[in-house]
Scaffold this motif. Structure first.
Motif, PDB file in Angstrom:
ATOM      1  N   UNK A   1      50.421  31.524  42.203  1.00  0.00           N
ATOM      2  CA  UNK A   1      50.621  30.358  41.343  1.00  0.00           C
ATOM      3  C   UNK A   1      51.600  30.685  40.224  1.00  0.00           C
ATOM      4  N   UNK A   2      51.524  31.928  39.684  1.00  0.00           N
ATOM      5  CA  UNK A   2      52.428  32.303  38.595  1.00  0.00           C
ATOM      6  C   UNK A   2      53.876  32.304  39.073  1.00  0.00           C
TER       7      UNK A   2
ATOM      8  N   UNK B   1      45.270  26.225  45.401  1.00  0.00           N
ATOM      9  CA  UNK B   1      46.624  26.774  45.541  1.00  0.00           C
ATOM     10  C   UNK B   1      47.463  25.887  46.460  1.00  0.00           C
ATOM     11  N   UNK B   2      46.882  25.480  47.582  1.00  0.00           N
ATOM     12  CA  UNK B   2      47.613  24.608  48.506  1.00  0.00           C
ATOM     13  C   UNK B   2      47.953  23.279  47.844  1.00  0.00           C
ATOM     14  N   UNK B   3      47.046  22.778  46.970  1.00  0.00           N
ATOM     15  CA  UNK B   3      47.295  21.496  46.319  1.00  0.00           C
ATOM     16  C   UNK B   3      48.374  21.613  45.261  1.00  0.00           C
ATOM     17  N   UNK B   4      48.511  22.818  44.663  1.00  0.00           N
ATOM     18  CA  UNK B   4      49.463  23.008  43.572  1.00  0.00           C
ATOM     19  C   UNK B   4      50.890  23.181  44.109  1.00  0.00           C
ATOM     20  N   UNK B   5      51.021  23.694  45.340  1.00  0.00           N
ATOM     21  CA  UNK B   5      52.349  23.994  45.894  1.00  0.00           C
ATOM     22  C   UNK B   5      53.284  22.779  45.865  1.00  0.00           C
TER      23      UNK B   5
ATOM     24  N   UNK C   1      33.349  28.845  46.717  1.00  0.00           N
ATOM     25  CA  UNK C   1      34.125  28.885  45.473  1.00  0.00           C
ATOM     26  C   UNK C   1      35.501  29.511  45.725  1.00  0.00           C
ATOM     27  N   UNK C   2      35.522  30.629  46.476  1.00  0.00           N
ATOM     28  CA  UNK C   2      36.825  31.250  46.769  1.00  0.00           C
ATOM     29  C   UNK C   2      37.672  30.337  47.635  1.00  0.00           C
TER      30      UNK C   2
ATOM     31  N   UNK D   1      51.286  37.257  50.764  1.00  0.00           N
ATOM     32  CA  UNK D   1      50.206  36.759  49.908  1.00  0.00           C
ATOM     33  C   UNK D   1      49.310  35.793  50.665  1.00  0.00           C
ATOM     34  N   UNK D   2      49.924  34.901  51.460  1.00  0.00           N
ATOM     35  CA  UNK D   2      49.118  33.963  52.231  1.00  0.00           C
ATOM     36  C   UNK D   2      48.205  34.680  53.206  1.00  0.00           C
TER      37      UNK D   2
END
Lengths: 139, 99
Positions: free
Chosen positions: A128-129, B79-83, B71-72, A67-68
């Motif tokens: 994220x899910x 995503x990196x911040x949420x990990x 934006x992308x 995914x990354x």
């Protein structure tokens, strides 16, 4: 959550969800939609399949790093495609054929850009899910 | 003391932003700066210049392509911040630190 009914419904519905997601992405320059919307639909299908068929042959378990690499590769390709326009402004004589508006293969680089954004958004939402549900990086 | 300072800073920021809000042009007025040649140019020439029948796509991916690019990137960065927020400590094996 996991009942025979939900599994059967998902089995019938999933191909159409994926098909609709790719349709919204690929026809983004003709009809309403585009990369963000198509990627979200795709991610919805992926999350459904992942949560329902956990531990079964149909389950989705992306290999480490997939995914990354998808997200990073799509972003890099988008940047390269936009750099093509950036370093070749319209008055330089360089011109990508845009075709006839309204046909599928028109719009120059718009369709690949839409698909790349869809890949980024779909992979990010799916990531994220999995992270939210299982508390680990998707392996 | 810290709370008071925070309150002071946030209130002054809010007052500043609201003062800026009063200077905005009236909503829907014909002489607004947003109603310029760009709008008509996009609506009339987009299909010819970009080849896209969907004018919204022509705008966000062609005329404003770099905006969508970042934006992308913002999505990927979020995503990196949420990990680190959602990762659990007990799930650390040798593959955990590979994205």
């Amino acid at each position: 959550m996991k009942t025979p009914i939900s599994c059967e419904v998902a089995r019938i519905l999933l191909p159409f969800i994926y098909l609709f997601g790719f349709y919204v992405m690929i026809y983004g320059h003709i009809s309403p939609g585009g990369g963000f919307a198509g990627g979200s639909i795709l991610a919805a299908g992926l999350i459904l399949q992942h949560t329902l068929f956990k531990g079964e042959p149909q389950s989705l378990s992306p290999a480490p790093g997939t995914l990354g690499r998808l997200i990073g590769g799509a972003l890099i390709l988008y940047g390269l495609l936009k750099a093509l326009h950036f370093f070749n402004p319209p008055h330089s004589g360089f011109h990508i054929p845009v075709g006839v508006a309204g046909t599928l293969f028109s719009g120059g680089t718009l369709m690949p850009l839409n698909i790349l954004i869809g890949i980024t958004v779909g992979a990010t939402f799916f990531f994220i899910a999995i992270l939210f549900e299982e508390g680990r990086l998707p392996l | 003391m810290k709370t008071l300072l925070t309150l002071l800073i946030t209130t002054s920021l809010a007052v500043l932003l609201l003062l800026g809000l009063t200077e905005l042009p009236p909503f829907g007025h014909a002489d607004n700066p947003a109603h310029n040649a760009v709008m008509t140019r996009y609506l009339e020439e987009a299909a010819e210049e970009t080849g896209a029948a969907n004018v919204v796509t022509a705008m966000i991916l062609d005329y404003r392509g770099f905006d969508t690019f970042f934006e992308s990137i913002v999505i990927a960065t979020s995503l990196l911040a949420v990990i680190p927020l959602f990762i659990r400590e007990d799930s650390s094996d040798e593959n955990t630190h590979q994205l």
